[in-house]
Scaffold this active site. Structure first.
Site, mmCIF file in Angstrom:
data_model
loop_
_atom_site.group_PDB
_atom_site.id
_atom_site.type_symbol
_atom_site.label_atom_id
_atom_site.label_comp_id
_atom_site.label_asym_id
_atom_site.label_seq_id
_atom_site.Cartn_x
_atom_site.Cartn_y
_atom_site.Cartn_z
ATOM 1 N N PHE A 90 -13.906 -2.719 -11.881
ATOM 2 C CA PHE A 90 -12.573 -2.001 -11.570
ATOM 3 C C PHE A 90 -12.046 -1.497 -12.607
ATOM 4 N N LEU A 114 -23.032 -6.152 27.562
ATOM 5 C CA LEU A 114 -22.383 -5.951 28.810
ATOM 6 C C LEU A 114 -22.855 -4.628 29.227
ATOM 7 N N LEU A 161 -1.627 -12.206 -0.795
ATOM 8 C CA LEU A 161 -2.914 -11.701 -0.193
ATOM 9 C C LEU A 161 -4.048 -12.905 -0.170
ATOM 10 N N ASP A 194 -15.725 -3.533 0.596
ATOM 11 C CA ASP A 194 -16.438 -3.356 -0.760
ATOM 12 C C ASP A 194 -15.749 -3.845 -1.865
ATOM 13 N N THR A 248 -10.657 -4.143 1.170
ATOM 14 C CA THR A 248 -11.699 -3.476 1.967
ATOM 15 C C THR A 248 -12.944 -4.434 1.807
ATOM 16 N N GLU A 251 -6.231 -5.799 3.958
ATOM 17 C CA GLU A 251 -6.230 -7.243 2.911
ATOM 18 C C GLU A 251 -7.346 -7.074 2.141
ATOM 19 N N GLY A 304 -4.267 2.365 -2.391
ATOM 20 C CA GLY A 304 -4.598 1.678 -1.481
ATOM 21 C C GLY A 304 -5.387 0.101 -1.896
ATOM 22 N N THR A 326 0.780 -1.317 0.003
ATOM 23 C CA THR A 326 -0.020 -0.001 0.124
ATOM 24 C C THR A 326 0.832 1.169 -0.069
HETATM 25 P P1 TGC Z 1 -6.264 -7.238 -11.982
HETATM 26 O O1 TGC Z 1 -5.864 -6.724 -13.386
HETATM 27 O O2 TGC Z 1 -7.668 -7.984 -11.774
HETATM 28 O O3 TGC Z 1 -5.141 -8.317 -11.819
HETATM 29 C C1 TGC Z 1 -3.913 -8.159 -11.887
HETATM 30 C C2 TGC Z 1 -3.066 -9.476 -12.265
HETATM 31 O O4 TGC Z 1 -3.253 -10.436 -10.920
HETATM 32 C C3 TGC Z 1 -3.812 -11.445 -11.159
HETATM 33 N N1 TGC Z 1 -4.773 -11.606 -9.879
HETATM 34 C C4 TGC Z 1 -4.481 -12.393 -9.164
HETATM 35 N N2 TGC Z 1 -3.494 -13.426 -8.941
HETATM 36 C C5 TGC Z 1 -3.438 -14.018 -7.816
HETATM 37 N N3 TGC Z 1 -4.393 -14.025 -6.697
HETATM 38 C C6 TGC Z 1 -5.317 -13.129 -6.851
HETATM 39 N N4 TGC Z 1 -6.094 -12.906 -5.707
HETATM 40 C C7 TGC Z 1 -5.461 -12.333 -7.992
HETATM 41 N N5 TGC Z 1 -6.359 -11.161 -8.396
HETATM 42 C C8 TGC Z 1 -5.955 -10.664 -9.451
HETATM 43 C C9 TGC Z 1 -4.714 -11.325 -12.343
HETATM 44 O O5 TGC Z 1 -5.000 -12.596 -12.883
HETATM 45 C C10 TGC Z 1 -3.850 -10.498 -13.096
HETATM 46 O O6 TGC Z 1 -2.689 -11.267 -14.016
HETATM 47 P P2 TGC Z 1 -2.146 -11.141 -15.233
HETATM 48 O O7 TGC Z 1 -1.136 -12.233 -15.164
HETATM 49 O O8 TGC Z 1 -3.264 -10.930 -16.026
HETATM 50 O O9 TGC Z 1 -1.445 -9.714 -15.105
HETATM 51 O O10 TGC Z 1 -5.995 -6.260 -11.112
HETATM 52 P P3 TGC Z 1 -6.509 -4.799 -10.783
HETATM 53 O O11 TGC Z 1 -5.519 -4.026 -10.812
HETATM 54 O O12 TGC Z 1 -7.759 -4.515 -11.591
HETATM 55 O O13 TGC Z 1 -6.879 -5.073 -9.065
HETATM 56 C C11 TGC Z 1 -7.865 -6.042 -8.609
HETATM 57 C C12 TGC Z 1 -8.083 -5.807 -7.290
HETATM 58 C C13 TGC Z 1 -8.798 -4.339 -6.957
HETATM 59 C C14 TGC Z 1 -9.189 -6.954 -6.982
HETATM 60 C C15 TGC Z 1 -6.701 -6.035 -6.501
HETATM 61 O O14 TGC Z 1 -5.867 -4.978 -6.617
HETATM 62 C C16 TGC Z 1 -7.123 -5.860 -5.082
HETATM 63 O O15 TGC Z 1 -7.417 -6.933 -4.274
HETATM 64 N N6 TGC Z 1 -7.100 -4.899 -4.350
HETATM 65 C C17 TGC Z 1 -7.087 -4.636 -2.727
HETATM 66 C C18 TGC Z 1 -5.735 -4.345 -2.472
HETATM 67 C C19 TGC Z 1 -5.346 -5.055 -0.949
HETATM 68 O O16 TGC Z 1 -5.913 -5.909 -0.690
HETATM 69 N N7 TGC Z 1 -4.188 -4.505 -0.363
HETATM 70 C C20 TGC Z 1 -3.671 -5.199 0.892
HETATM 71 C C21 TGC Z 1 -2.408 -4.697 1.287
HETATM 72 S S1 TGC Z 1 -1.661 -5.648 2.342
HETATM 73 C C22 TGC Z 1 -2.230 -5.646 3.925
HETATM 74 O O17 TGC Z 1 -3.250 -4.712 4.006
HETATM 75 C C23 TGC Z 1 -1.777 -6.195 4.939
HETATM 76 S S2 TGC Z 1 -2.625 -5.947 6.458
HETATM 77 C C24 TGC Z 1 -1.955 -7.360 7.251
HETATM 78 C C25 TGC Z 1 -2.355 -7.518 8.573
HETATM 79 O O18 TGC Z 1 -1.833 -6.790 9.443
HETATM 80 O O19 TGC Z 1 -2.966 -8.505 8.765
HETATM 81 P P1 FAD Z 2 -9.007 3.545 -0.379
HETATM 82 O O1 FAD Z 2 -8.385 2.440 -1.098
HETATM 83 O O2 FAD Z 2 -8.668 4.675 -0.451
HETATM 84 O O3 FAD Z 2 -10.528 3.237 0.018
HETATM 85 C C1 FAD Z 2 -11.229 3.885 0.564
HETATM 86 C C2 FAD Z 2 -12.768 3.587 0.428
HETATM 87 O O4 FAD Z 2 -12.951 3.644 -1.065
HETATM 88 C C3 FAD Z 2 -13.048 2.305 0.893
HETATM 89 O O5 FAD Z 2 -14.243 2.330 1.597
HETATM 90 C C4 FAD Z 2 -12.747 1.407 -0.270
HETATM 91 O O6 FAD Z 2 -13.694 0.372 -0.423
HETATM 92 C C5 FAD Z 2 -13.775 2.362 -1.399
HETATM 93 N N1 FAD Z 2 -13.215 2.238 -2.916
HETATM 94 C C6 FAD Z 2 -12.157 2.059 -3.359
HETATM 95 N N2 FAD Z 2 -12.179 1.503 -4.622
HETATM 96 C C7 FAD Z 2 -13.407 1.348 -4.837
HETATM 97 C C8 FAD Z 2 -14.066 0.787 -5.904
HETATM 98 N N3 FAD Z 2 -13.453 0.639 -7.213
HETATM 99 N N4 FAD Z 2 -15.361 0.607 -5.952
HETATM 100 C C9 FAD Z 2 -16.078 0.933 -4.830
HETATM 101 N N5 FAD Z 2 -15.529 1.489 -3.646
HETATM 102 C C10 FAD Z 2 -14.112 1.665 -3.625
HETATM 103 N N6 FAD Z 2 -0.954 -2.652 3.609
HETATM 104 C C11 FAD Z 2 0.221 -3.088 3.409
HETATM 105 O O7 FAD Z 2 0.656 -2.959 2.152
HETATM 106 N N7 FAD Z 2 0.959 -3.873 4.242
HETATM 107 C C12 FAD Z 2 0.565 -3.977 5.651
HETATM 108 O O8 FAD Z 2 1.190 -4.562 6.468
HETATM 109 C C13 FAD Z 2 -0.789 -3.139 5.904
HETATM 110 N N8 FAD Z 2 -1.060 -3.273 7.199
HETATM 111 C C14 FAD Z 2 -2.308 -2.489 7.527
HETATM 112 C C15 FAD Z 2 -2.650 -2.352 8.809
HETATM 113 C C16 FAD Z 2 -3.686 -1.301 9.278
HETATM 114 C C17 FAD Z 2 -3.955 -1.160 10.451
HETATM 115 C C18 FAD Z 2 -4.222 -0.844 8.225
HETATM 116 C C19 FAD Z 2 -5.751 0.123 8.621
HETATM 117 C C20 FAD Z 2 -4.068 -0.925 6.955
HETATM 118 C C21 FAD Z 2 -2.785 -1.791 6.795
HETATM 119 N N9 FAD Z 2 -2.636 -1.946 5.254
HETATM 120 C C22 FAD Z 2 -1.496 -2.596 4.888
HETATM 121 C C23 FAD Z 2 -3.210 -1.137 4.113
HETATM 122 C C24 FAD Z 2 -4.647 -1.668 3.608
HETATM 123 O O9 FAD Z 2 -4.571 -2.741 3.044
HETATM 124 C C25 FAD Z 2 -5.338 -0.453 2.986
HETATM 125 O O10 FAD Z 2 -5.717 0.483 3.840
HETATM 126 C C26 FAD Z 2 -6.623 -0.920 2.405
HETATM 127 O O11 FAD Z 2 -6.372 -1.887 1.108
HETATM 128 C C27 FAD Z 2 -7.402 0.137 1.762
HETATM 129 O O12 FAD Z 2 -6.597 1.076 0.971
HETATM 130 P P2 FAD Z 2 -6.813 2.713 1.589
HETATM 131 O O13 FAD Z 2 -6.786 2.536 3.000
HETATM 132 O O14 FAD Z 2 -5.869 3.450 0.704
HETATM 133 O O15 FAD Z 2 -8.258 3.006 1.177
#
Ligand code: TGC
Ligand code: FAD
Length: 392
Positions: free
Chosen positions: A391, A346, A247, A375, A373, A371, A144, A139
């Protein structure tokens, strides 16, 4: 905080679906949480400090790399064991589970899956034992939900790469020894790089003033012309699919972990409802309170079934990313709703640190966002069932 009297609900006898090994692994994690996490976690959360003293215990119960093969220091367990460990840890605190999720699925997994043999041997055993702690940088401040838009980048300088950019909201960042960082090369292709603490130009400022996940350390990763040795690039996969595979693994763990938080809230509320008297009888005898408790155990049971089935599919290598999204989204929302309802049972006591419920509730506000949101996961399911991509 009151003594931990937790008793796990199992309304549909789901233990019958578990092997002896599953039960042993779960019981080790459950006992450890009761002994080493519950007594200290409230104070750590109040002080907003990650309790570093639990790292050794996390390693001992197999929480660092549960499914990584033993030859690399992992526990060599199956996916259901991994899920059960996450469930038990999050029963104690989502922030502690975060530390374990990041270490296992976001640091060890990419090194195991996409790393060279030398990288595996250098890092995995130390990460499994807790000697090294890791974090995962995907991120960014302006990217994000849409990590594919990232601007963090590296340039090939002959004998090294030069890394620039910034990551935000990174769990474990303030104390991590290494970071698995996702960045674009000169052609815009995403790669994973292992960045080590101490590299010049690399800093990890702490994020302060969180009301959620207070016992987990969160920070930024800043790269200001960081020279990264070429052997630190993960060679075996590039593209956004690589971090998204990580993820998938972490989201699976969260689908189980959230059940732990929900079980703790339910168990606390059930006990309280049977003991607390108003109008001359236990509040649990009032229909309105029974409705809350009955709905909680129903939702927990459904979530348990979803997680167990997903674990079986993952063991067979058949689970899809969309199935994982559904379970993450459903189970976290379920836990959040249960935490809110349990807090009401509670009454005023629900807002105090004497009980774990308010802490779970606040933690789950992060879990429902990170990981992917709530949505975003809904849109992944929508895309899967319609074949239409919201998307793009
Ligand atoms: P898109 O064009 O759909 O996909 C790009 C390429 O990736 C492939 N793909 C996947 N591969 C493996 N696993 C999956 N789940 C996959 N989803 C997609 C896809 O086939 C494609 O491959 P290629 O070969 O064609 O290039 O990608 P997009 O840019 O449209 O985005 C899709 C979307 C929105 C679903 C994705 O970006 C997403 O999941 N966004 C959410 C971001 C997120 O979850 N961030 C998390 C950050 S880490 C974190 O929060 C840690 S918290 C840790 C903790 O404390 O526990
Ligand atoms: P945004 O992407 O700006 O989203 C804001 C709002 O818009 C959300 O409600 C979302 O659902 C909505 N939205 C966005 N796009 C769309 C769409 N296409 N359609 C409809 N609604 C949409 N990240 C890491 O890489 N590593 C970590 O270790 C990690 N740890 C974290 C720990 C904590 C405590 C927190 C809070 C976050 C952490 N994250 C980490 C980041 C986390 O994965 C992001 O906060 C999350 O993916 C959302 O990104 P954002 O906060 O920028 O929100």
């Amino acid at each position: 905080m009151k003594p931990d009297l937790f008793e796990a609900p199992d309304y549909y006898n789901l233990d019958d679906l578990l092997t002896e090994e599953h039960k042993l692994v779960r019981s080790a994690a459950r006992d450890w949480v009761k002994r080493d996490v519950s007594p200290i976690i409230e104070e750590a959360a109040q002080k907003a400090e990650f309790p570093k003293e639990i790292i050794k215990g996390l390693a001992e119960i197999g929480a660092f790399g549960p499914y990584i093969p033993e030859e690399y220091g992992g526990a060599g367990l199956d996916q259901i064991s991994y899920g059960l460990i996450m469930q038990e840890i999050e029963r104690g605190d989502s922030g502690v589970r975060s530390t374990a999720s990041v270490q296992s699925s976001l640091v060890m997994y990419p090194i195991f899956k996409f790393g060279s043999e030398a990288q595996r041997k250098t890092y995995l055993p130390k990460l499994a034992s807790g000697e090294f702690m890791g974090c995962f940088g995907l991120t960014e401040p302006d990217h994000g939900s849409n990590p594919g838009g990232m601007v963090t980048n590296f340039k090939d300088k002959g004998d090294h790469y030069l890394l620039n950019g910034a990551k935000m909201w990174i769990s474990n960042a303030p104390f991590a020894d290494i970071a698995v960082v996702w960045a674009k090369d000169e052609s815009g292709r995403i790669h994973g790089l292992i960045v080590e603490r101490g590299m010049e130009g690399f800093s990890t400022p702490t994020t302060h003033n969180k009301w959620s996940l207070r016992a987990s350390a969160t920070g930024e990763l800043i790269f200001d012309n960081v020279k990264v040795p070429k052997e630190n690039l993960l060679p075996n996969k590039s593209g956004l699919g690589a971090p998204l595979m990580c993820l998938d693994s972490a989201r699976f763990g969260i689908a189980w972990g959230a059940i732990g938080a929900a079980m703790d809230c339910y168990d606390t509320a059930l006990r309280y409802a049977k003991e607390r008297e108003q109008f001359g009888k236990p509040i649990g005898s009032f229909q309105l309170q029974q409705k809350k408790l009955a709905e909680m155990i129903t939702e927990i049971t459904k979530a348990q079934l979803l997680a167990w089935r997903l674990g079986s599919l993952r063991n067979e290598g058949k689970a899809t990313s969309a199935q994982i999204s559904m379970a993450k989204r459903n189970n976290v929302e379920m836990a959040l709703k249960i935490a809110r309802e349990a807090r009401q049972i509670l009454g005023g006591m629900g807002i105090t640190g004497e009980y774990s419920i308010m802490r779970h509730m606040m933690n789950l506000e992060s879990v429902v966002t990170y990981e992917g949101t709530h949505d975003i996961h809904l849109l992944i399911t929508g895309m899967d069932v319609t074949g239409l991509n919201a998307f793009k």
